[in-house]
Enzyme design. Structure first.
Site, short mmCIF file in Angstrom:
data_model
loop_
_atom_site.label_atom_id
_atom_site.label_comp_id
_atom_site.label_asym_id
_atom_site.label_seq_id
_atom_site.Cartn_x
_atom_site.Cartn_y
_atom_site.Cartn_z
N GLU A 1 50.95 39.38 49.47
CA GLU A 1 50.38 38.20 48.81
C GLU A 1 50.88 36.88 49.40
O GLU A 1 50.55 35.81 48.88
CB GLU A 1 50.70 38.23 47.32
CG GLU A 1 50.08 39.40 46.57
CD GLU A 1 50.35 39.33 45.08
OE1 GLU A 1 49.59 38.63 44.38
OE2 GLU A 1 51.33 39.95 44.63
N SER B 1 47.22 40.91 43.24
CA SER B 1 46.03 40.54 44.01
C SER B 1 45.18 41.74 44.41
O SER B 1 44.47 41.71 45.41
CB SER B 1 46.42 39.73 45.27
OG SER B 1 47.05 38.53 44.89
N GLU C 1 47.38 44.00 32.60
CA GLU C 1 48.61 43.51 33.21
C GLU C 1 48.87 42.08 32.79
O GLU C 1 47.99 41.41 32.23
CB GLU C 1 48.54 43.61 34.73
CG GLU C 1 47.44 42.76 35.36
CD GLU C 1 47.38 42.91 36.87
OE1 GLU C 1 47.97 43.87 37.40
OE2 GLU C 1 46.76 42.06 37.52
N ASN D 1 50.41 38.52 34.53
CA ASN D 1 50.84 37.82 35.74
C ASN D 1 51.69 36.62 35.34
O ASN D 1 51.24 35.78 34.55
CB ASN D 1 49.63 37.33 36.54
CG ASN D 1 48.72 38.46 36.94
OD1 ASN D 1 49.08 39.27 37.78
ND2 ASN D 1 47.55 38.54 36.34
N SER E 1 41.38 29.05 41.56
CA SER E 1 42.03 30.13 40.80
C SER E 1 41.70 30.03 39.32
O SER E 1 41.33 28.97 38.80
CB SER E 1 43.54 30.08 41.00
OG SER E 1 43.88 30.32 42.34
#
Length: 326
Positions: free
Chosen positions: A15, A165, A287, A289, A298
């Site tokens: 990443e 990612s 998940e 992050n 983003s």
């Protein structure tokens, strides 16, 4: 007097290039009237500040300082824009805590926990957080395809346990595809998580500390042009990211409360983005992050924009909160 702020980016994982893009955006938008801003590249070989002329000044790892024009420069705060190791798995956070420099992401334990998908889901299950049925696999284990699929079924997802990612992730439709999918995941990590497929609406929920208060941002619905929200969908325009999400009032309330509960149960801080899939109106966690992407495209910056928060305000608030709570 202006504070000296290091914006760390890069890292040691797949990443790193995405992280550099995030760090460049933070460098661009963080107020130069309030802060002296120093972009810092972290690689396996060296840590260094790169000035506007392309000159490198190496970081002294003993105290995370610089020497510029024969003068020492110390940082008041670190803005953590590293996705993957060492910025998202707790290593950098632990180092900075040891030397007494505040940073903008969550603390080292929470970073290590959230970066480990298997441990995160295990920790949250007792709190009633719904998630997919899953099985662990470690490098060197026997691959018993029939036993695995008896538990998770088909189709299923095979994921690197500690990666982001969508690196090291595969959707498996046939039993014969499972060994190759596991091998693909092992390219990113020596631990794997194999999960049942959840069929439903996928959403991303940003929860942040903004101006001293924990806040749930407008929710984003993810509609991938591909088979799932893979690397292409995330970074090459092969998806629709709809903010605010097209949810019912009940769905919005349920997933917002769940994301907020996770943030508080885990004692997170800074920025987070949690991913869910609705199955029968119940959001299932995929998940969490803790250093999400921060480019202008983003998801978290999109959500902040809809909430009326500029990038300068978003990034500046993270610095001020870190300085306040050092």
């Amino acid at each position: 007097m202006k504070k000296n702020i290091a914006i760390v980016m890069g890292g040691y994982s797949s990443e790193k290039e995405i992280s550099k893009k995030s760090g460049s955006v933070v460098t661009k938008f963080l107020s130069k009237e309030k802060y002296n801003v120093y972009p810092v590249l972290i690689t396996k070989n060296k840590w260094y500040y790169l000035d506007e002329l392309g000159n490198e000044s190496e970081i002294n790892k003993a105290d995370f300082s610089l020497t510029i024009n024969n003068r020492p420069l110390h940082f008041d705060c670190v803005f953590n824009a590293i996705h993957g190791t060492p910025g998202e798995d707790g290593l950098l956070q632990a180092y900075l805590e040891l030397i007494g420099i505040p940073q903008t992401a969550c603390n080292y334990y929470q970073a290590a926990l959230t970066f480990n998908k298997r441990d995160l889901l295990s920790t949250l299950k007792p709190y009633g957080i719904p998630c997919a049925t899953s099985l662990p696999y470690n490098k060197g284990d026997e691959i018993n395809t029939s036993k695995i699929l008896d538990v998770v079924g088909l189709p299923c997802f095979v994921k690197a346990n500690k990666a982001g990612s969508s690196y090291g992730i595969s959707k498996v439709y046939k039993a014969k595809e499972l060994p190759q999918a596991i091998e693909n995941a092992l390219q990113e990590d020596d631990e794997v998580i194999i999960e049942s497929f959840l069929d439903g609406t996928e959403v991303s929920v940003g929860v942040i500390t903004y101006q001293g208060e924990v806040r749930v941002l407008p929710i984003t619905e993810i509609v991938s042009d591909n088979d799932f929200f893979d690397y292409e969908a995330k970074y090459q325009g092969k998806s629709q990211e709809i903010t605010p999400a097209r949810l019912t009032e009940e769905q919005h309330k349920t997933v917002s409360e769940l994301a907020l509960k996770i943030y508080k149960v885990l004692k997170l801080k800074g920025y987070t983005r949690s991913e869910f899939i609705f199955v029968n109106n119940i959001p299932h966690l995929l998940e969490v992050n803790t250093t999400p992407g921060l480019t202008e495209e983003s998801i978290l910056p999109q959500q902040a924009k809809v909430a009326g928060i500029s990038l300068e305000e978003l990034f500046g608030s993270a610095i001020e909160d870190a300085l306040l709570n050092k």
